[in-house]
Design an enzyme around this catalytic site. Sequence first.
Site, short mmCIF file in Angstrom:
data_model
loop_
_atom_site.label_atom_id
_atom_site.label_comp_id
_atom_site.label_asym_id
_atom_site.label_seq_id
_atom_site.Cartn_x
_atom_site.Cartn_y
_atom_site.Cartn_z
CD GLU A 64 81.54 -2.98 7.44
OE1 GLU A 64 81.99 -3.82 6.65
OE2 GLU A 64 80.42 -2.47 7.33
CG HIS A 121 66.48 -11.92 28.81
ND1 HIS A 121 65.69 -12.65 29.65
CD2 HIS A 121 65.68 -10.95 28.31
CE1 HIS A 121 64.45 -12.18 29.64
NE2 HIS A 121 64.41 -11.14 28.82
CD1 TRP A 160 90.16 -13.29 -0.92
CD2 TRP A 160 90.79 -11.29 -0.23
NE1 TRP A 160 89.76 -13.16 0.37
CE2 TRP A 160 90.14 -11.94 0.84
CE3 TRP A 160 91.27 -10.01 -0.02
CZ2 TRP A 160 89.96 -11.36 2.08
CZ3 TRP A 160 91.08 -9.42 1.22
CH2 TRP A 160 90.45 -10.09 2.25
CD GLU A 166 74.51 -1.22 8.47
OE1 GLU A 166 74.58 -2.47 8.52
OE2 GLU A 166 75.25 -0.54 7.74
CB CYS A 180 90.45 -11.92 -7.52
SG CYS A 180 91.00 -13.20 -6.44
CE LYS A 237 78.61 0.15 7.29
NZ LYS A 237 77.77 -0.99 7.06
NE ARG A 267 86.38 -7.11 -7.20
CZ ARG A 267 85.23 -7.63 -7.62
NH1 ARG A 267 84.31 -6.82 -8.10
NH2 ARG A 267 85.00 -8.91 -7.57
CE LYS A 299 80.54 -1.98 -1.61
NZ LYS A 299 79.93 -1.44 -0.39
CG ASN A 336 88.44 -12.94 -9.89
OD1 ASN A 336 89.64 -12.82 -9.64
ND2 ASN A 336 87.64 -11.92 -10.17
N GLY A 337 88.06 -17.07 -8.18
CA GLY A 337 87.26 -18.24 -7.81
C GLY A 337 88.14 -19.32 -7.20
C1 AGP Z 1 78.57 -4.09 4.90
O1 AGP Z 1 79.13 -2.86 5.31
C2 AGP Z 1 79.60 -5.11 4.51
N1 AGP Z 1 80.51 -4.61 3.55
C3 AGP Z 1 78.99 -6.45 4.17
O2 AGP Z 1 78.29 -6.88 5.31
C4 AGP Z 1 78.01 -6.48 2.98
O3 AGP Z 1 76.81 -5.79 3.31
C5 AGP Z 1 77.68 -7.94 2.69
O4 AGP Z 1 78.86 -8.57 2.28
C6 AGP Z 1 76.61 -8.12 1.59
O5 AGP Z 1 77.06 -7.56 0.40
P1 AGP Z 1 75.99 -7.41 -0.81
O6 AGP Z 1 74.94 -6.43 -0.36
O7 AGP Z 1 76.80 -6.92 -1.98
O8 AGP Z 1 75.40 -8.77 -1.05
#
Ligand code: AGP
Length: 613
Positions: free
Chosen positions: A493, A509, A74, A486, A2, A490, A27, A608, A100-101
């Site tokens: 996601e 394996h 959210w 990584e 949120c 990318k 976000r 985010k 939020n929360g």
């Molecule tokens: C990465 O592209 C993602 N958005 C996600 O994995 C992110 O890295 C993860 O949520 C950790 O976020 P932070 O670095 O703000 O803790």
Amino acid sequence: MCGIVGYIGYRDATPIILNGLKRLEYRGYDSAGLAVLQNSHIEIRRDAGKLENLERLVAEQPISGHLGIGHTRWATHGPPSQKNAHPHIGMTGEVVVVHNGIIENFLELKAELQAEGARFTSDTDTETIVHLLERFMAAGRSLEEAAREAFSQLKGAQAIVTFSSREPDRLIACRIGNAGGVAIGLGDGEMFIASDIPAILDHTREMVFLESRQMATITADGYTVQTLDGEPVTPTVHAIPWDPVSAAKGEYKHFMQKEIFEQPRAVTDTIRGRVDFDRQEVHLPDLNLTPEIARSLERVIIVACGTSYYSGLVGKTLIERIARVPVEVWIGSEFRYADPLIDDSMAVLAITQSGETVDTLAAMEEAREKGALLWSIVNAIGSQAMRIADGYISMLAGPEIGVASTKAFTTSIVDQYLLACYLAQLRGSQDREKLKGHIADLARLPDLVGSVLDHDEEYQALAGKLYQYANFLYLGRDINYPIALEGALKLKEISYIHAEGYPAGEMKHGPIALIDENMPVLAIAVRDHVYDKMLSQVEQAKARGGIVIALATEGDDLIAEKADYVLYVPETPWLLSPVINVLPLQLLAYHIAVRRGADVDQPRNLAKSVTVE
Ligand code: AGP
């Protein structure tokens, strides 16, 4: 997660709140709303869906006033809908709340309030807050007193902002635990509140941040902060070095694209001022580390989530190879429940771009309770992970808005490289000449980063050949295994293609059973000590009909005979090569997602900053 924006001052709150919410769109959210005090009456406009719906509603039924709060929701409790969107107002129509929360005891509170006659109009846990406030105000409490009593009853992590038509000169904001930040922006005759810096960066760069169990009373001319127990607090005023432009998209199509191309500057900023290239020394004053403490450390435990966890896997190699200190790397959500064996002979290093990831913050608290030295590598200035650590290293990447992390990843690796050199320097645990060589290698890094990004058109062309595949395998070894992880993250996601990163040596394996003409394999086969092993991996994948994209070192013609496609990167000092090798994977994922028409900056189901479990 949120987003929250609040305003009190001489200007009309409505446009300020709406623009602030737009800055928080990245976000992730599924409904939005705002409440403004208009002619002593609280007016609310809210709806499910994107912000455009809310803007249309406000255009059709305008509201204006000098006090207001806004929210992008959210959904956690109750589906996205008009009635569940925030702000929530009580039965008197005199108190309104955004939140939020997750209120962990909301069912119990709701039953108690309903027994007292409260009528709930939504499925949300948030609504219990406004009925609690009304209960205490009905008993003669001021808004501030009612807020302190009401918020003290909430279990779980919350960020709350409220105001009342009975006290039109103030906003109340509160933070409990880690449910995203509460920033107070200081203006001249006006004040701002936001859950994240970019929402109010257009208006001020002077901000204070609430800590857990702190509450602020904010008027147009100032603010006071106290704990929920009523103890006065004097928070630090932070000067935010980000300018509004750097938080805007500029000429790029997406924030992610902009942030990928900002990496030469970001890496430069990360290094600048921390490396004395004349004396070949590193200085990290914000870490508050003495030679004695550095020498006393027996282990470093890195804790992070998602992309930051993959950065930590690279950091393990950097710190072990350069500083000769043993390193463990944990996923935050695993660490916090594992009752880990840590003590004061260790340093726990949290890596977090947002500084608000709930699992990473919980892991930090676990480390603190067990007596470990607590460090963080953070990008968001003033975030919780920056403030609660004994010492920190800022990524200095500038605001990262795109949900898919890019420049935070590369700058957090550079930060760990600096940390490794700094530890080696303080501990005397590395041959001085070798250490000088590692430090000198940093000088060329920004140019190397820029030279890779110059090949963007190649990556875009390759994306045009690959974007319709449904599955990908990314393979790497040693320091490039985390880069395979990584690269896969990318792709999955932002394009929603299933992609898996794997240690190349594990192929036999199991995963090799997956290889056929429908499974592109991206193999990181740069010239290093495991090149030959990677070459044979490429051959094995080809022998099974796989489509192989090799990431290779410029000048390597041999690999071109084996792979279907080759992405070349410049020769790079091995320990810095992950910063270079990830760049083509970032751009390949970006262009594939764009070809697939995906919502690159706001991928479905993602946010985010993951501030709830
Ligand atoms: C990465 O592209 C993602 N958005 C996600 O994995 C992110 O890295 C993860 O949520 C950790 O976020 P932070 O670095 O703000 O803790």
